[in-house]
Design an enzyme around this catalytic site. Structure first.
Site, mmCIF file in Angstrom:
data_model
loop_
_atom_site.group_PDB
_atom_site.id
_atom_site.type_symbol
_atom_site.label_atom_id
_atom_site.label_comp_id
_atom_site.label_asym_id
_atom_site.label_seq_id
_atom_site.Cartn_x
_atom_site.Cartn_y
_atom_site.Cartn_z
ATOM 1 N N TYR A 23 -3.659 18.007 -11.092
ATOM 2 C CA TYR A 23 -4.126 16.732 -10.761
ATOM 3 C C TYR A 23 -5.126 16.033 -11.483
ATOM 4 C CZ TYR A 23 -6.620 14.092 -6.837
ATOM 5 O OH TYR A 23 -7.270 13.433 -6.015
ATOM 6 N N ASN A 48 -2.011 4.133 -3.870
ATOM 7 C CA ASN A 48 -2.919 5.057 -3.044
ATOM 8 C C ASN A 48 -2.609 6.126 -2.948
ATOM 9 O OD1 ASN A 48 -5.175 5.884 -1.103
ATOM 10 N ND2 ASN A 48 -3.302 5.861 0.088
ATOM 11 N N LYS A 68 -4.969 12.166 -12.883
ATOM 12 C CA LYS A 68 -5.791 11.142 -12.536
ATOM 13 C C LYS A 68 -6.600 10.476 -13.697
ATOM 14 C CE LYS A 68 -5.520 11.052 -8.004
ATOM 15 N NZ LYS A 68 -4.938 9.892 -7.178
ATOM 16 N N ILE A 118 0.722 -1.210 0.009
ATOM 17 C CA ILE A 118 0.040 0.002 0.063
ATOM 18 C C ILE A 118 0.842 1.109 -0.005
ATOM 19 C CG2 ILE A 118 -1.590 1.294 1.339
ATOM 20 C CD1 ILE A 118 -2.543 -1.636 2.786
ATOM 21 N N THR A 135 -9.909 13.575 4.970
ATOM 22 C CA THR A 135 -8.592 13.444 5.177
ATOM 23 C C THR A 135 -7.637 14.663 5.367
ATOM 24 O OG1 THR A 135 -7.904 13.072 2.879
ATOM 25 C CG2 THR A 135 -8.663 11.204 3.993
#
Ligand SMILES: NC(=O)c1ccc[n+]([C@@H]2O[C@H](COP(=O)([O-])OP(=O)(O)OC[C@H]3O[C@@H](n4cnc5c(N)ncnc54)[C@H](OP(=O)(O)O)[C@@H]3O)[C@@H](O)[C@H]2O)c1
Length: 252
Positions: free
Chosen positions: A154, A87, A158, A6, A191
């Site tokens: 970004y 991630n 993505k 991860i 987050t």
């Protein structure tokens, strides 16, 4: 035996994925710049293999070096399956095109797009000469399919990871491997990344007030709810390789 690698397991969604996988008795390899000691303790309490590798994913040489070592050590254990969660992510630079600094542009693409491509390539390569199945999970974003002013880098990274996922999945079918690769859009989560977004400037990011309101109105998803839905999907054995999954569909 199953192992999960991860990236970005130190906080946010990555930490929540690691905790849930430990609960499922899956061994953990964590990769980020800082280590989350709570995850280490949890894994060791559960008698699971745990190893943290410190790596700055924006530095190509570190990525190559650290992941060669990880791949070497994991594949020699001849595991039944390796789950690779790409991630780790960064939203910065938040700025309009024409006002961007060069270094954060490059770091963003390195962390969000180049590192997952390098790591997936390495793991699929290593899997060729073994009986280990590799499942790649690339954490994407709604920003991959929707332009957001101030987030051009970004959004582009993505969007790139979605297309990489779809292309690599077609190839794995053609090569008749057992490997799978999916992308996953986790929704807006409470987050550190959202803190970064809320601390940006209104001139750089036109939707700033909307994102402040998401937090004030408690509209953000908890990372552990998102992690549970993702891990349920991955462990179901029913992933549709090449698909870009959306948390909305999993929580219905
Ligand atoms: N939060 C949201 O609303 C949201 C929405 C859509 C998509 N996502 C995606 O979900 C994923 C997880 O995000 P999150 O919200 O959990 O973010 P977060 O809380 O900011 O955590 C980011 C993680 O990435 C790691 N990371 C960042 N830069 C790194 C680097 N240069 N080298 C190594 N590790 C690095 C960090 O570890 P260290 O700092 O220890 O290195 C940290 O563990 C990302 O791919 C993000 O794009 C998030």
């Amino acid at each position: 035996m199953k192992y999960a690698v991860i990236t970005g397991a130190s906080k946010g969604l990555g930490a929540a994925i690691a905790k849930r996988l430990i609960h499922e008795q899956i061994s953990i390899v964590s990769v980020s710049r800082t280590e989350n000691k709570e995850i280490k303790e949890l894994a060791l309490e559960n008698d699971l293999y745990y190893k943290h590798y410190s790596c700055n994913l924006s530095l190509e040489n570190e990525v190559q070096e650290v992941f060669m070592e990880i791949a070497h050590s994991l594949f020699q254990k001849e595991p039944h399956e390796i789950l690779l969660f790409n991630n780790a992510g960064v939203v910065e630079p938040i700025e309009t095109v024409g006002n961007l600094d060069q270094t954060p542009i490059i770091s963003n693409i390195q962390v969000n797009l180049i590192a997952p491509i390098l790591i997936s390539n390495l793991f699929f390569n290593k899997a060729q000469s073994t009986n280990t199945k590799v499942q790649v999970i690339n954490v994407s974003s709604g920003a991959a399919v929707r332009p957001i002013e101030g987030w051009s880098v970004y959004c582009s990274a993505k969007a790139g990871i979605n297309m990489f996922t779809q292309t690599a999945a077609l190839e794995q079918v053609e090569l008749k491997t057992n490997n799978t690769i999916i992308a996953f859009s986790p929704g807006i989560m409470d987050t550190n990344m959202q803190e970064t977004i809320r601390s940006s400037s209104k001139t750089a990011f036109r939707d700033l007030e909307k994102f402040i309101e998401y937090k004030e109105k408690n509209m953000l998803l908890a990372a552990d709810v998102v992690a549970d839905a993702l891990v349920d999907l991955v462990l179901s054995g029913n992933v549709e390789s090449g698909k870009v999954y959306n948390i909305k569909d999993l929580l219905e």
